[in-house]
Design a protein around this motif. Structure first.
Motif, mmCIF file in Angstrom:
data_model
loop_
_atom_site.group_PDB
_atom_site.id
_atom_site.type_symbol
_atom_site.label_atom_id
_atom_site.label_comp_id
_atom_site.label_asym_id
_atom_site.label_seq_id
_atom_site.Cartn_x
_atom_site.Cartn_y
_atom_site.Cartn_z
ATOM 1 N N ARG A 42 -2.444 -0.581 3.613
ATOM 2 C CA ARG A 42 -3.559 -0.280 2.713
ATOM 3 C C ARG A 42 -4.451 0.802 3.298
ATOM 4 N NH1 ARG A 42 -6.027 -6.126 0.982
ATOM 5 N NH2 ARG A 42 -4.056 -7.265 0.797
ATOM 6 N N LEU A 43 -4.673 0.692 4.597
ATOM 7 C CA LEU A 43 -5.547 1.659 5.240
ATOM 8 C C LEU A 43 -4.871 3.031 5.324
ATOM 9 C CD1 LEU A 43 -8.086 2.427 6.809
ATOM 10 C CD2 LEU A 43 -6.991 1.574 8.870
ATOM 11 N N LEU A 44 -3.599 3.031 5.709
ATOM 12 C CA LEU A 44 -2.907 4.315 5.889
ATOM 13 C C LEU A 44 -2.905 5.110 4.596
ATOM 14 C CD1 LEU A 44 0.035 3.209 8.204
ATOM 15 C CD2 LEU A 44 -2.117 4.324 8.821
ATOM 16 N N GLU A 45 -2.801 4.411 3.461
ATOM 17 C CA GLU A 45 -2.842 5.092 2.162
ATOM 18 C C GLU A 45 -4.144 5.834 1.915
ATOM 19 O OE1 GLU A 45 -2.356 2.742 -1.238
ATOM 20 O OE2 GLU A 45 -0.175 2.830 -1.235
ATOM 21 N N ARG A 46 -5.201 5.363 2.562
ATOM 22 C CA ARG A 46 -6.515 5.943 2.293
ATOM 23 C C ARG A 46 -6.965 6.942 3.344
ATOM 24 N NH1 ARG A 46 -8.474 2.167 -1.521
ATOM 25 N NH2 ARG A 46 -10.114 3.661 -2.018
#
Lengths: 249, 249, 249, 249, 249, 249, 249, 249
Positions: E160-164
């Protein structure tokens, strides 16, 4: 139970006077034998699946040396938290022992260890965590589990860890070792589905409070399936991991 | 990744455009979908083997109710730390849910849980530890592991525990739950050879410091193979135990 | 009150000018005498039933040596926390003193100790707790109570302890000494009905926090009738145990 | 062991089939019986010399009421940490019980308590410590020791305490109860020669840290022979004191 | 300095009697004015670039209401830690104020805020951290910085974080808000090169110790360039972030 | 990614096979290279704007020396927490390195540092805080920010600080370093409007608890815009300050 | 000593049977009288210079009311930590008492207080510290010292404090009251030469840890001549300040 | 302000160009002079009534020696926490200095100290507290107050203390120094009416936690009028006591 009693029981089993099943039952509940200044659980290999283990801290080189020479005919031995002086002395009186300076361990392998299927991955956040990782590695080896170390993949460089995820997914159990904020356990826990044993280390300074920061971080990890052992306790983590690995065989 | 993307991937797998193996690979790395005020890892069952889990504390009954009604068509649900008011509301909007008041859980079982071999024993020191034990029990149940509770066998009456040792030895994993001094983990750890997950509880007063005493006691346990989760974290202990139990199947 | 005043009082008692009863009353409330750099409670044997006690830590070998040479004509002496250098010096200036290196004590027995009925059992969890146990043993001996050590019966091998229960039940008071999680106090407390004095030790590492873990564990023990003294305080535990043992004579 | 088994054993003893000595041996090692939601050590009176004890906190009035009605035919009962609501309910279902609101206890005396010789003095620093003192008083009473409270003799008015020293010297054991800095234990310990059980209380604010200040103060007391129980644990102190008092009879 | 003095100074500047440069110098060192029960730094906008700020906790609704009505003609106002009752009262006496229930803030915008270039990204680990994030968001808004929240990207689901990450890299400053183990700050710190202000939150239970765990974790973060504010202090983090953002304009 | 891969990528960029923009994108996401016993983020200068940084504590002089000799051709180096022995060894094998004994740093400047506009002021409460200040100073220098130290302006002599306020107001970022009660951060925060990074130090004794007192004081500072790094972490404060300073250029 | 004995002694003094000097000597060593559920030091005014003081927390309104009605004929009374309900009840049964809601005090002035020369300045960091300041103010008033409050001069706005320095220098003793980081004590201590009593307050949140942060900050203050009382202890600070002020008269 | 400026001001006063009153005003607000590596408050004698004070810990013998040689012509000097090596060096370069090994102080008396009326009593619980007492004694002496030590009157032998009460009552201020449980402050506070400054010491082990136990005990003292300084801070206690003593002259 004295050493003699144990001997008699084993002779009775050998001679067919006691069935193996009955003998195993009795052994499982037998306590220990007293070899002088220290008591040993000779049947511990049966009960816990462990060789004799010596915690070196607080013992003199002579005491540890005596244990190696007297016990070393009966069983494999793993000594942890071994100082350089202690290692030197033990290697002199028991030249078959092996010293791992990085992991502060001494091992003696009388009987070849039988390895089970499955591998344990030992992951560390930084190079300063290596002594704990090496202690875990040697413990796994002596307890019959294959293990390998994945080093220096701390969360501040998440790419390093992501590169190794496939490798981690091949392990049956994962030991995560980290100091400072201990975040590595949470991140690994979110990436893989295996059981994870987390080991906080005393690496750090100031608000690390000798490992308290990493300990609290791992206990409150938002990843499920992470359980924690004492600060710097590579040995304990390996014991837990090997017990888990044994289940799958 | 949006819900649509997930749907398309699953359709592609169904239609043979994507092999199962490839699809599993992709799913394992897919993040989550966004259903409004909360994001859900729809693929989490694949990655972690878990149903959707809701931590009730800090959420309103309405928020939890909405999750049950919207997610309840796709997946099984386990909600923990559920207050009486929250349970009442959810049961009204989602009558198929089940409430375990003792364990403060709400569960919804859309798809029958497939149980694996092996059983998890949940041991508690006192009756006051039961809420944590019940939370662990429901979690095991939702994650596909048989489990049962052995209650009120604290170390101050060691005979009670010794009577149950044979029963404990039949389990594949043991969860030990205790407050106050948390000594039960050490004693059980010395009697059995299985992996042990220890849960300190906040039961006690004064120098218990809300579970700190039991937590420290379990972390410094002299028994090897004991690992520890957060205070009162019956859910986390069950997650760890089920991951371990899964290995053996 | 000066030393002279004490002397006069005792002479008056001897000469019949003061009745024994009246003299005892006065002595009980007399404070101390000043022999130079340290003040001593000469009447302490009457008030507390103790010989002169010296806490060695923070004193120089010379200071302790002077106390032995000047006080050693009047009274028995027990010095605790004695370093190797301190012992060497004292034995040189006061050759009648005895040194127990394991317990870090020095004792001088001018007047033969009168032993009371009843025995104190000193139980330790591991061999690392022995220094504290030896300090307790010597203290009991100097205070007139028979005592013996039951060593290395930690709870991770509960069988070892169960084998010794009958022996423990023969004691009038039990001192339990344990580091790490300190669980031994709870287990012994559940097995016997005698008063138990628990001594946490600083044995351990990481989350042991120098004995804090054992201390909290013993304070929150689920066994009733357990009371606790300071970390590593074998002397204090023996004082409490002897006062209790004295009651029964 | 079930309740029936216990009954049969006792009948066998009565009928001469089992000697008293043998029966006592068996009873001492018998564990407990299971009366439903709670397990009771029916033989505990033999093993520990205690009536049944209920810790009220965390139990519902109904649960405690049921214990009183079901156990109340077999044994005396002492319930501690009893809320007003709980007391009201129990008195309704078991009118023979007695409620001590100040000490938050409920007692039921089926068999007249046999009192031993010797008295226990319970000393408190301030009136706010009285609930703990009353809990200790009722516990002593139920365990067969005479006891009385010496109240409000804190060290900031040392004269109050000195006036009562003669009274304290007549007791066989002394329980010292104090909050804030807990200095009373040290001062009493310097004035009398009896065994002292110290109870820190949570009375105070700020740096009292809910009793931590008094706890540390009592543990580090400069007076020898002082041992300590958990914060606010009047019950535990009385148990320890009664076990000690029993020795002298 | 009284309110009158301030007025006169400003008039002098207006009338050319005092140069702007000199006036600014004097204003920067002027203290405050006293409007009754509270003192206000009217020149604070000049010195610190802040509107008037009210910390609601510990104040009565009436006190806060009076500040809004009396100060609201001179300046913009931001009130934090506003309870529901307080908000209701203030909105009644000052209908132009706006209430953000999620962030527990009240704001009054008399003069349109002038926004600077650059955006502040506010990242939270879980939905329970949202109140702190909303407080930070409103503070940024009142201090003239654009800001937006990236929610629910905790490290247990690192995808989730890497996507952002790309989104985060567009911000000039990043505020990371997380409870439990607080690992998000380290992970974000390893992925981006902007200044990071980390806010530990009290979200969690047990070993979270009301935010201590996250606080220590953030302070010992292995990522460089992370600095930390008090637990739950969304306001303080936003102040720091806005001061930083101001530099770049 | 191996060192070779990095080389190839850079050659491709040089040869025009990869555009600069594309190359920068790839580099930003490249992890590290493995030069033997330690892994280095060669692209870290791109991602974080930092030279290679070595934390000396826990490393041997030989390990650090090897890093200097092998890495010193590729990049500038900053080593912190360097002991005297370590410095001596490194200077022998890498004579171009510079040693700052006061700040316990070693630096190697292969490529001249490009300085940005803006200055960082480093303020210390007392002379004992100077080692931390010097570490911060060298870090700023290696990261391309001008910095200077304002020393010995603790709050107990507020006049000293007030004299320097104008100087502080000329800086773009302020690092405040203080031990004991750490009050300097609050006072400076009330006098200037720049971003402030506060560094608690372990200077002090007793209730300083190795910097805890200053740490808590800075975290709870009543001045807004103050953020805090770990105890004695001059390096981390400088990193944060330089990232902030970079924004304004 | 009973109340009667006191009366007789005072009558003897009045009648000339006992000289004033002798009477004062006796009174100084007299302990207390027992008026029912509480004991009072009637001679305390002589020994400590204090009126009767009641700590309201933990007492019932009825208990406090009874003390006012029974003691109120003999002496002035100061009650602290008085709840609204308690005040209401006391004012009903003792209408001459005065209630200070802000300071949570009740006072009864039977004999006009004789004021000494010299004034005590009570300085607070913020308005939230006012309850503690008001408690100190009323205590000073009842003990015979003039006092006044200088409010809201926290260190984040140092100018406010500097404006008041001349006023502070006119006091004989200064009480500094502050929460959060407690820095005000250090700053005031550097500006004035009078004795300073510092009171940490529980004002703050998060890392304030209920006043611990301010407490540690004040104890480690770099200003000399600052001594500290318990958290929120306005009463104790005023007692200390008045004893000091008395010296100068 | 430079040293020259100070000289000029004093010359102006001497020459009548500046009135004494005006000069004193200016001096009171003058900051310090910069003599090289350390800054000194030359006017501190005027502002605080103190000689120059050096805290030896963390300084080199050479640094302290230089201060003595350069400052020693202008002012009296008191150095605390002086090691044996430091003392040896200073005595070599500044033979007029005096070394108190017990109190770890160095003093230089250029101008005879003018003593005020009134005496400060320094009371210690045990001989191990003497270094702190000696530091306080020398500080009092250098600041112009007569002081004497009453040693070894700990509360475990309350008679010793009661014998000295009359002596204590003759002092104007009392400093109470105690480690372990720190109860002496409460007991003295109940016996005398003077202001009391309490100094916790790090004497003790285990649950003393390096003085924390005594610190908390003194802060929560039930005696009013006791204020507390940092652990082992004999210097600070003496500063506070002297400021108080100055008031009475």
């Amino acid at each position: 139970m004295t050493n003699d009693a144990l001997t008699r029981l084993l002779e009775d089993i050998r001679d067919g006077k006691v069935t193996v099943e009955h003998g195993a039952d009795r052994l499982r509940d037998l306590p220990y034998m007293d070899l002088g200044h220290t008591k040993f659980d000779l049947h511990r290999p049966l009960r816990n699946g462990f060789p004799e283990v010596i915690y070196g801290e607080g013992k003199t080189p002579e005491q540890v040396g005596e244990i190696f020479t007297r016990m070393g005919d009966h069983t494999n031995i793993l000594a942890t938290r071994v100082s350089a002086e202690m290692a030197e002395h033990v290697l002199r009186v028991c030249p078959d022992a092996e010293h791992n300076a990085a992991g502060r361990t001494l091992t003696l392998t009388r009987t070849p260890v039988e390895y089970r299927d499955g591998e344990i991955a030992i992951v560390t956040a930084g190079t300063s965590d290596l002594p704990v990782a090496e202690e875990a590695l040697d413990t796994c080896r002596m307890l019959g589990s294959h293990a390998s170390i994945v080093c220096d993949v701390g969360v501040a460089g998440i790419h390093r860890l992501l590169e190794r995820v496939e490798q981690l997914r091949k392990a049956r159990v994962i030991i995560v070792i980290a100091g400072m904020e201990g975040a590595l356990a949470s991140v690994v826990g979110g990436l893989v589905s295996q059981p994870i044993i987390a080991v906080p280390t005393s690496v750090g300074y100031g608000a690390s409070f000798s490992g308290l920061s990493a300990l609290l971080g791992m206990l409150t990890s938002c990843a499920s399936g992470v359980s924690v052992v004492n600060i710097d306790n590579g040995f304990g983590a390996a014991c837990a991991a090997c017990k888990i690995n044994n289940l799958g065989s």
